[in-house]
Design a protein around this motif. Sequence first.
Motif, PDB file in Angstrom:
ATOM      1  N   GLY A  83       0.804  -1.219   0.000  1.00 42.65           N
ATOM      2  CA  GLY A  83       0.000   0.000   0.000  1.00 42.65           C
ATOM      3  C   GLY A  83       0.836   1.267   0.000  1.00 42.65           C
ATOM      4  O   GLY A  83       0.452   2.282  -0.607  1.00 42.65           O
ATOM      5  N   TYR A 104      -5.969  -0.280   2.644  1.00 41.19           N
ATOM      6  CA  TYR A 104      -4.780  -0.368   1.798  1.00 41.19           C
ATOM      7  C   TYR A 104      -3.512   0.277   2.374  1.00 41.19           C
ATOM      8  O   TYR A 104      -2.411   0.012   1.895  1.00 41.19           O
ATOM      9  CB  TYR A 104      -5.071   0.265   0.428  1.00 41.19           C
ATOM     10  CG  TYR A 104      -6.145  -0.435  -0.345  1.00 41.19           C
ATOM     11  CD1 TYR A 104      -5.913  -1.677  -0.940  1.00 41.19           C
ATOM     12  CD2 TYR A 104      -7.406   0.131  -0.496  1.00 41.19           C
ATOM     13  CE1 TYR A 104      -6.902  -2.318  -1.668  1.00 41.19           C
ATOM     14  CE2 TYR A 104      -8.409  -0.498  -1.225  1.00 41.19           C
ATOM     15  CZ  TYR A 104      -8.149  -1.734  -1.806  1.00 41.19           C
ATOM     16  OH  TYR A 104      -9.124  -2.366  -2.525  1.00 41.19           O
ATOM     17  N   LYS A 363      -7.245  -0.110  -6.973  1.00 41.33           N
ATOM     18  CA  LYS A 363      -7.683  -1.409  -6.449  1.00 41.33           C
ATOM     19  C   LYS A 363      -7.175  -2.551  -7.328  1.00 41.33           C
ATOM     20  O   LYS A 363      -6.694  -3.572  -6.831  1.00 41.33           O
ATOM     21  CB  LYS A 363      -9.209  -1.452  -6.330  1.00 41.33           C
ATOM     22  CG  LYS A 363      -9.755  -0.493  -5.279  1.00 41.33           C
ATOM     23  CD  LYS A 363     -11.256  -0.640  -5.110  1.00 41.33           C
ATOM     24  CE  LYS A 363     -11.768   0.304  -4.018  1.00 41.33           C
ATOM     25  NZ  LYS A 363     -13.229   0.162  -3.789  1.00 41.33           N
ATOM     26  N   TYR A 366      -3.209  -2.547  -7.051  1.00 38.00           N
ATOM     27  CA  TYR A 366      -2.759  -3.035  -5.744  1.00 38.00           C
ATOM     28  C   TYR A 366      -2.765  -4.561  -5.693  1.00 38.00           C
ATOM     29  O   TYR A 366      -1.784  -5.188  -5.269  1.00 38.00           O
ATOM     30  CB  TYR A 366      -3.652  -2.459  -4.640  1.00 38.00           C
ATOM     31  CG  TYR A 366      -3.384  -3.048  -3.269  1.00 38.00           C
ATOM     32  CD1 TYR A 366      -2.446  -2.483  -2.417  1.00 38.00           C
ATOM     33  CD2 TYR A 366      -4.087  -4.175  -2.833  1.00 38.00           C
ATOM     34  CE1 TYR A 366      -2.193  -3.024  -1.161  1.00 38.00           C
ATOM     35  CE2 TYR A 366      -3.852  -4.727  -1.588  1.00 38.00           C
ATOM     36  CZ  TYR A 366      -2.902  -4.154  -0.758  1.00 38.00           C
ATOM     37  OH  TYR A 366      -2.658  -4.708   0.473  1.00 38.00           O
TER      38      TYR A 366
END
Length: 404
Positions: A83, A104, A363, A366
């Motif tokens: 993150g 995150y 998203k 990640y």
Amino acid sequence: MKRKQWIRLFGLIASLIIVCIAISLQKRVQKPSNSFESPSPSPSYEPTPTIMIDTFTPTKEVISKESVVDQWIEQLSLEEKVGQLFFARCPEQKETALEDLKQYCFGGYILFANHFKEETPDSIREILASYQETSKVPLLLGVDEEGGTVNRVSKFSAFRSKPFDSPRQLYQQGQMDAIKSDTKEKSNFLLSLGLNVNLAPVCDIAKESSDYMYARSFGQTAKETANYVKEVVTIMKSQKIGSVLKHFPGYGNNINTHNSIAIDLREYEIFKTQDFLPFEAGIRAGADAILVSHTIIECMDDKKPASLSEKVHQILREELGFDGVIMTDDLIMQAIIDYTESKTAAVDAIKAGNDLLIATDYKIQYEAVLDAVKSGELSIKQIENSIRRILLWKMELGLIAEGS
């Protein structure tokens, strides 16, 4: 002679003998021996305690900073480490932004005009403070407040009576004095709202009014642009606001990479003698970060966009000597989507040498990076090296205490 006189005379003589002996011994002690008459003293006598302390103090400071950063890294889970690599586009809804921070553990949020459109200085301060309070690691909170055509905050009258002028306009109005004054005001303005990074200055050299970067560039020669960048970075550093040099290795007269892939056909010598100069000046002045463009630079790497090219990052690290944070432009730009599958963009960017990823589709990106680390496609050592640079930047900005 009477007996008392003899005794007195004898005592006087004895006293004189004792004094003479004492003087003789004192001279013998003070006389230097041959071993100390050499013009080259023994090395063991050269350093002094003061010199030794002064010599090693800087090293101790560096070790102290790295030690603090390493402690932060040790406290992070693998998911939180991944993150930290993301300078995510902040969701417009505060509740969503807070939830995503918890999930995150982003390295930072970058904000755009819509985040300020319906807000006031007080409400933005409250919102950004809530983000910092929620985040496990202090956040980079950034905007593009270049002046001129790119103003995310000052374009709204609730924040400033008029938008900040572009560097080109300022220089025409009042030369470098106007630039310096504007940089100080802008830095204080952003800091007062809770923002700690301005993605500026623009280092690109654009000569023709038809060039995409023309209005955003300084508008002078390479050497004059280099001097401009040096002054801006120096002031930003003194104000404790993060600076980002962009768009490496130099945008030139290329088209807008938001819409399609741009291919730069210029020779490498042009970059060395022109485009690199402002970046080199910014690096010497202590720039915190450099943003790499999505342009394909044929003389450096004819197969990959600069942001995804190991060769371009190698030039930045080794030839220009930059040891700070390298970041991508937004990975959702059309130039990247056209070039690579969107799911692999962040992984490819890290492989190339980027530390921080600007991502709207964070998203997707990640999860791809997390999977790549778990599978061994990306090494945890590389991830932690990038986090170390990011946390050292946060320390320079005063977000992380050096002795904590």
